[in-house]
Design a protein around this motif. Structure first.
Motif, PDB file in Angstrom:
ATOM      1  N   GLY A  90       0.842  -1.248   0.046  1.00  0.00           N
ATOM      2  CA  GLY A  90      -0.036   0.155  -0.209  1.00  0.00           C
ATOM      3  C   GLY A  90       1.010   1.150   0.000  1.00  0.00           C
ATOM      4  N   ALA A  91       2.125   0.993  -0.126  1.00  0.00           N
ATOM      5  CA  ALA A  91       3.026   2.189  -0.197  1.00  0.00           C
ATOM      6  C   ALA A  91       2.568   3.128  -1.477  1.00  0.00           C
ATOM      7  CB  ALA A  91       4.435   1.857  -0.616  1.00  0.00           C
ATOM      8  N   LEU A  92       2.831   4.472  -1.175  1.00  0.00           N
ATOM      9  CA  LEU A  92       2.458   5.600  -2.132  1.00  0.00           C
ATOM     10  C   LEU A  92       3.698   6.105  -2.507  1.00  0.00           C
ATOM     11  CD1 LEU A  92       0.520   7.358  -3.662  1.00  0.00           C
ATOM     12  CD2 LEU A  92       0.444   8.990  -1.667  1.00  0.00           C
ATOM     13  N   THR A  93       4.003   6.280  -3.973  1.00  0.00           N
ATOM     14  CA  THR A  93       5.201   6.954  -4.464  1.00  0.00           C
ATOM     15  C   THR A  93       4.800   8.334  -5.249  1.00  0.00           C
ATOM     16  OG1 THR A  93       6.143   4.835  -4.711  1.00  0.00           O
ATOM     17  CG2 THR A  93       6.993   6.201  -6.065  1.00  0.00           C
ATOM     18  N   GLU A 188       3.201   0.252  -7.134  1.00  0.00           N
ATOM     19  CA  GLU A 188       1.920   0.059  -6.866  1.00  0.00           C
ATOM     20  C   GLU A 188       0.953   1.187  -6.861  1.00  0.00           C
ATOM     21  OE1 GLU A 188       0.807  -1.476  -2.707  1.00  0.00           O
ATOM     22  OE2 GLU A 188       3.211  -1.758  -3.277  1.00  0.00           O
ATOM     23  N   ALA A 189       1.415   2.421  -6.491  1.00  0.00           N
ATOM     24  CA  ALA A 189       0.459   3.475  -6.571  1.00  0.00           C
ATOM     25  C   ALA A 189       1.357   4.818  -6.688  1.00  0.00           C
ATOM     26  CB  ALA A 189      -0.332   3.564  -4.948  1.00  0.00           C
ATOM     27  N   ALA A 190       1.045   5.433  -7.608  1.00  0.00           N
ATOM     28  CA  ALA A 190       1.972   6.397  -7.755  1.00  0.00           C
ATOM     29  C   ALA A 190       1.014   7.882  -8.142  1.00  0.00           C
ATOM     30  CB  ALA A 190       3.012   6.223  -8.803  1.00  0.00           C
ATOM     31  N   GLY A 412       2.369  -2.817 -13.242  1.00  0.00           N
ATOM     32  CA  GLY A 412       1.096  -3.414 -12.658  1.00  0.00           C
ATOM     33  C   GLY A 412       0.576  -2.521 -11.744  1.00  0.00           C
ATOM     34  N   GLY A 413       1.256  -1.167 -11.639  1.00  0.00           N
ATOM     35  CA  GLY A 413       0.616  -0.454 -10.522  1.00  0.00           C
ATOM     36  C   GLY A 413      -0.412   0.698 -11.149  1.00  0.00           C
ATOM     37  N   ILE A 414      -1.150   1.588 -10.282  1.00  0.00           N
ATOM     38  CA  ILE A 414      -1.939   2.609 -10.635  1.00  0.00           C
ATOM     39  C   ILE A 414      -0.940   3.816 -10.810  1.00  0.00           C
ATOM     40  CG2 ILE A 414      -4.039   1.450 -10.057  1.00  0.00           C
ATOM     41  CD1 ILE A 414      -3.876   3.259  -7.460  1.00  0.00           C
ATOM     42  N   GLY A 415      -1.459   4.710 -11.681  1.00  0.00           N
ATOM     43  CA  GLY A 415      -0.657   6.142 -11.459  1.00  0.00           C
ATOM     44  C   GLY A 415      -1.760   7.072 -11.890  1.00  0.00           C
ATOM     45  N   TYR A 416      -1.628   8.444 -11.409  1.00  0.00           N
ATOM     46  CA  TYR A 416      -2.435   9.561 -11.667  1.00  0.00           C
ATOM     47  C   TYR A 416      -1.502  10.778 -11.894  1.00  0.00           C
ATOM     48  CZ  TYR A 416      -5.919   6.065 -10.191  1.00  0.00           C
ATOM     49  OH  TYR A 416      -6.815   4.921  -9.992  1.00  0.00           O
ATOM     50  N   GLY A 417      -1.888  11.643 -12.784  1.00  0.00           N
ATOM     51  CA  GLY A 417      -1.533  13.026 -12.954  1.00  0.00           C
ATOM     52  C   GLY A 417      -2.238  13.904 -12.027  1.00  0.00           C
ATOM     53  N   PHE A 418      -1.566  14.608 -11.102  1.00  0.00           N
ATOM     54  CA  PHE A 418      -2.117  15.280  -9.861  1.00  0.00           C
ATOM     55  C   PHE A 418      -1.966  16.768 -10.063  1.00  0.00           C
ATOM     56  CE2 PHE A 418      -1.744  17.255  -5.814  1.00  0.00           C
ATOM     57  CZ  PHE A 418      -3.003  17.124  -5.307  1.00  0.00           C
TER      58      PHE A 418
END
Length: 464
Positions: A90-93, A188-190, A412-418
């Motif tokens: 569940g780490a956030l990058t 996994e989450a970025a 395999g992760g998810i990624g969003y432009g913020f």
């Protein structure tokens, strides 16, 4: 530790990053991002973080800063850096880049690396793309580390990546790390760049965009065969130059695959067009010039189509020789779900009978990537932006260009432009700043980015 607000800390750090001038001219020896790594490593001095420097080429340093979460420290979950899925830590990058594109200094009204502030605006190369967000990521990560030092560590780990070489597609940056050092940080989450701008609808509605994916690349070189012969006796022969022109015309008049998915539909609805126009755009029957989108016409066309740009043509030698070979190079950008075979089939269909004279060579190929909006991270972004801009809709969009997030998604992760723009800057306004002369950003937007990012990070690391 500074008593400044997160927003003011971000403004100060942004100015420092702009003044470094880590210009990437697409050569290996440019960039000098090690200077940014030095600055940022000092920024975290004395805090409970682990730091790693990754330098594939002298001077091209990516800094990785980790604030360990209690779930890892308590042994409840594996660290997860060695897996595409991160073993569910569940780490956030947070992935920010520190390089910027070159400038034509004579065309600037303020020094491009001066970080001049005037009337609530900072001028400088990289202020929009993307040093303001990189600075905000560093400030928020330092705040999480400060809280950990005071006895309140996050449940999940937070990783800040200050990446080199993004502007050259990352041959010495995040894509290099993904290939050669995939254990360097979780995928996994970025979060990364280019979200947060506004779309104003025709009936007054406000929408704020979150980038959920980006188009792929499917570059092609077409080898076109013609009839050789002497230029003095052309009857009955078609030179490769003439056939190249025919191929070019056929490609120009072809219809290419269009988007009909919900991400495209949400983007269209944000503009509040009349029902007929909206329906035709969403179902793929629209046949206009996209002028309804005003300054986003080219953007809207790009994110709704497989686009084919004819960029390089070569043929011929001596003027009296009819050439038998020509090449035409195509910069093709694909939509999610369109693969290399689909691209080649579309080219063959566009050429019709001409295809018997053409061989297709595949050059750079990278599939499009996109992330679901049914995730805890997206919901955290949506909630924070909705609080910041009451009444606004949060709209997922596809990006026509590329970012480092494509690597996380492919692993395999998810990624969003913020992002967050309190100034109300439109999507057209923001895109007009990219790689442009006199790049600048409102200080209100720098502060907003840090504040909303802090909300998202806090929510995700604690509750999502």
């Amino acid at each position: 530790m500074s008593t400044q607000s997160l927003g003011e800390q971000t403004v100060d750090l942004l100015a420092c990053l702009v003044r470094l001038g880590c210009v990437n001219d697409l050569t290996a020896d440019s960039g000098g991002e090690e200077r940014a790594a030095d600055l940022l490593e000092e920024f975290f001095e004395g805090l409970p973080v682990s730091i790693e420097r990754i330098t594939p080429h002298p001077g091209r340093t990516t800094l990785v800063v980790t604030v360990e979460g209690t779930q890892v420290a308590d042994g409840l979950q594996g660290r997860g850096h060695g897996s595409d899925q991160g073993h569910g830590t569940g780490a956030l990058t947070l992935i920010g880049h520190t390089d910027v594109v070159p400038v034509d200094e004579e065309r600037w009204t303020h020094p491009p690396f001066g970080a001049v502030t005037q009337d609530g605006v900072m001028w400088g190369r990289g202020t929009v793309d993307m040093l303001h967000l990189t600075a905000a990521m560093a400030v928020v990560t330092r705040e999480v580390a400060r809280r950990a030092q005071e006895g309140a560590p996050p449940a999940r780990s937070l990783v800040f990546v200050a990446a080199a070489d993004e502007e050259a597609r990352g041959g010495l940056g995040v894509p290099w790390i993904g290939e050669h050092r995939p254990d360097a940080f979780p995928w996994e989450a970025a979060l990364s760049e280019m979200g947060g701008a506004h779309i104003r609808g025709r009936r007054g509605g406000d929408s704020v965009v979150v980038v959920v994916g980006e188009k792929g690349a499917a570059q092609r070189r077409l080898h076109i065969r013609g009839d050789a012969g002497h230029g003095s006796v052309p009857l009955g022969r078609t030179s490769a130059v003439e056939r190249l022109a025919q191929v070019s015309a056929a490609l120009s008049s072809a219809r290419w695959p269009t988007a009909t998915d919900e991400v495209w539909a949400s983007f269209v609805r944000a503009f509040e067009f009349d029902e007929t126009t909206e329906t035709s755009l969403i179902d793929g029957t629209y046949d206009g010039d996209y002028s309804e989108f005003a300054d986003l016409a080219a953007f809207a066309h790009a994110i709704s189509h497989v686009t084919v740009a004819q960029t390089v043509a070569r043929s011929g030698g001596p003027i009296n020789v009819m050439p038998s070979h020509a090449t035409l190079e195509l910069d093709i950008r694909t939509l999610p779900g369109v693969d290399d075979d689909d691209v080649d089939a579309a080219i063959v269909a566009a050429l019709g009978n001409l295809s018997e004279h053409v061989t297709i060579e595949r050059l750079l190929s990278e599939p499009a990537t996109a992330s679901s909006i049914d995730t805890g991270l997206y919901r955290a972004i949506e909630a924070a932006l909705s609080r910041r801009y009451p009444g606004a809709r949060v709209v997922p969009v596809l990006m026509p260009g590329g970012t480092d997030l494509r690597v996380a998604r492919r692993r395999g992760g998810i990624g969003y432009g913020f992002g967050a723009y309190d100034s109300g800057a439109s999507l057209g306004d923001v895109y007009a700043q990219l790689h442009a002369h006199d790049e600048h950003i409102a200080l209100a937007d720098v502060r907003a980015t840090a504040e909303v990012l802090h909300e998202v990070v806090t929510e995700y690391l604690t509750h999502s």
